[in-house]
Scaffold this motif. Sequence first.
Motif, PDB file in Angstrom:
ATOM      1  N   ALA A  35      71.633  26.101  51.242  1.00 25.89           N
ATOM      2  CA  ALA A  35      71.284  27.260  52.082  1.00 25.89           C
ATOM      3  C   ALA A  35      72.095  27.192  53.379  1.00 25.89           C
ATOM      4  CB  ALA A  35      69.792  27.270  52.382  1.00 25.89           C
ATOM      5  N   PRO A  36      72.466  28.333  53.933  1.00 27.38           N
ATOM      6  CA  PRO A  36      73.329  28.363  55.129  1.00 27.38           C
ATOM      7  C   PRO A  36      72.643  27.742  56.348  1.00 27.38           C
ATOM      8  CG  PRO A  36      72.498  30.561  54.635  1.00 27.38           C
ATOM      9  CD  PRO A  36      72.074  29.663  53.509  1.00 27.38           C
ATOM     10  N   ARG A  37      72.867  26.478  56.571  1.00 22.71           N
ATOM     11  CA  ARG A  37      72.178  25.687  57.593  1.00 22.71           C
ATOM     12  C   ARG A  37      72.282  26.280  58.994  1.00 22.71           C
ATOM     13  NH1 ARG A  37      69.890  20.770  56.584  1.00 22.71           N
ATOM     14  NH2 ARG A  37      69.077  19.883  58.475  1.00 22.71           N
ATOM     15  N   ARG A  38      73.446  26.811  59.344  1.00 27.82           N
ATOM     16  CA  ARG A  38      73.644  27.317  60.707  1.00 27.82           C
ATOM     17  C   ARG A  38      72.755  28.522  61.021  1.00 27.82           C
ATOM     18  NH1 ARG A  38      77.161  28.715  57.319  1.00 27.82           N
ATOM     19  NH2 ARG A  38      77.955  30.811  57.092  1.00 27.82           N
ATOM     20  N   SER A  39      72.261  29.220  59.983  1.00 25.66           N
ATOM     21  CA  SER A  39      71.425  30.396  60.243  1.00 25.66           C
ATOM     22  C   SER A  39      69.925  30.114  60.129  1.00 25.66           C
ATOM     23  CB  SER A  39      71.818  31.541  59.308  1.00 25.66           C
ATOM     24  OG  SER A  39      71.446  31.246  57.975  1.00 25.66           O
ATOM     25  N   ILE A  40      69.543  28.882  59.730  1.00 23.85           N
ATOM     26  CA  ILE A  40      68.123  28.549  59.597  1.00 23.85           C
ATOM     27  C   ILE A  40      67.526  28.338  60.990  1.00 23.85           C
ATOM     28  CG2 ILE A  40      66.429  26.902  58.706  1.00 23.85           C
ATOM     29  CD1 ILE A  40      68.414  26.375  56.383  1.00 23.85           C
ATOM     30  N   ILE A  41      66.503  29.131  61.295  1.00 28.05           N
ATOM     31  CA  ILE A  41      65.876  29.053  62.616  1.00 28.05           C
ATOM     32  C   ILE A  41      64.458  28.501  62.575  1.00 28.05           C
ATOM     33  CG2 ILE A  41      67.282  30.877  63.638  1.00 28.05           C
ATOM     34  CD1 ILE A  41      64.789  32.736  63.187  1.00 28.05           C
ATOM     35  N   GLU A  42      63.917  28.366  61.363  1.00 28.26           N
ATOM     36  CA  GLU A  42      62.553  27.885  61.214  1.00 28.26           C
ATOM     37  C   GLU A  42      62.388  27.372  59.792  1.00 28.26           C
ATOM     38  OE1 GLU A  42      58.419  30.157  61.790  1.00 28.26           O
ATOM     39  OE2 GLU A  42      59.897  30.545  63.362  1.00 28.26           O
ATOM     40  N   ALA A  43      61.427  26.479  59.609  1.00 29.85           N
ATOM     41  CA  ALA A  43      61.170  25.947  58.273  1.00 29.85           C
ATOM     42  C   ALA A  43      59.691  25.627  58.142  1.00 29.85           C
ATOM     43  CB  ALA A  43      62.007  24.703  58.015  1.00 29.85           C
ATOM     44  N   GLN A  44      59.246  25.555  56.917  1.00 29.38           N
ATOM     45  CA  GLN A  44      57.870  25.170  56.617  1.00 29.38           C
ATOM     46  C   GLN A  44      57.931  24.093  55.548  1.00 29.38           C
ATOM     47  OE1 GLN A  44      55.513  28.514  55.352  1.00 29.38           O
ATOM     48  NE2 GLN A  44      53.888  27.225  54.560  1.00 29.38           N
ATOM     49  N   SER A  45      57.261  22.985  55.818  1.00 28.52           N
ATOM     50  CA  SER A  45      57.212  21.916  54.829  1.00 28.52           C
ATOM     51  C   SER A  45      55.907  21.153  54.996  1.00 28.52           C
ATOM     52  CB  SER A  45      58.409  20.965  54.967  1.00 28.52           C
ATOM     53  OG  SER A  45      58.143  19.923  55.866  1.00 28.52           O
ATOM     54  N   SER A  46      55.611  20.293  54.024  1.00 28.08           N
ATOM     55  CA  SER A  46      54.375  19.499  54.076  1.00 28.08           C
ATOM     56  C   SER A  46      54.422  18.438  55.171  1.00 28.08           C
ATOM     57  CB  SER A  46      54.101  18.849  52.716  1.00 28.08           C
ATOM     58  OG  SER A  46      55.166  17.990  52.386  1.00 28.08           O
TER      59      SER A  46
END
Length: 178
Positions: A35-46
């Motif tokens: 996934a395009p890392r530079r555009s990731i602004i938020e994430a959800q994980s356990s």
Amino acid sequence: MIEILDNLDTLSRPHLDLTAVRMGGVALGAPAISAPRRSIIEAQSSLVVRYRGGTDIDSEYYDADGRRPTLDEVVNHAAQSDGYLYCADKLSYKVRAGTVVGFALYGPHLSHFAHLTSYEGLLAAFGTPDRAREDEAYGDLMGYDAYYWGAQKHVRWDAWDHRISLINLGAFEGNTGP
């Protein structure tokens, strides 16, 4: 392979081979680390047990020990396990076991469908869904959720703004039938 963002009309097909599409250069079934890392602004994980964020508020993540993992740590965890990766350009990737299993589009990408100003117009353009559900709150119609099992697709119609507000493809609840 069809790039959805270059061919948004593809989304209106009632039947769609998800092995032949990609979004933002990422195919379903691809490793989430692509996934395009530079555009990731938020994430959800356990990894995250508590989150604080919102409009004009920087995101804060907290793990079970009260430590504040960085966005990179949360993204890495989500990309290698289960979770969601949210991009600045209003795209999201659903991840399961380190693999991209779903796409979601919202925001400006859906302006492509701005000519659809009624739910009936959506049905004329997208076809009759396999399942449709009215969403009501306090007696007011909020919208409709239309599911197209042949495309593993969910289209959300916002009855207040008279527009499509979400389209997701892949392994989301309701997309593959009962």
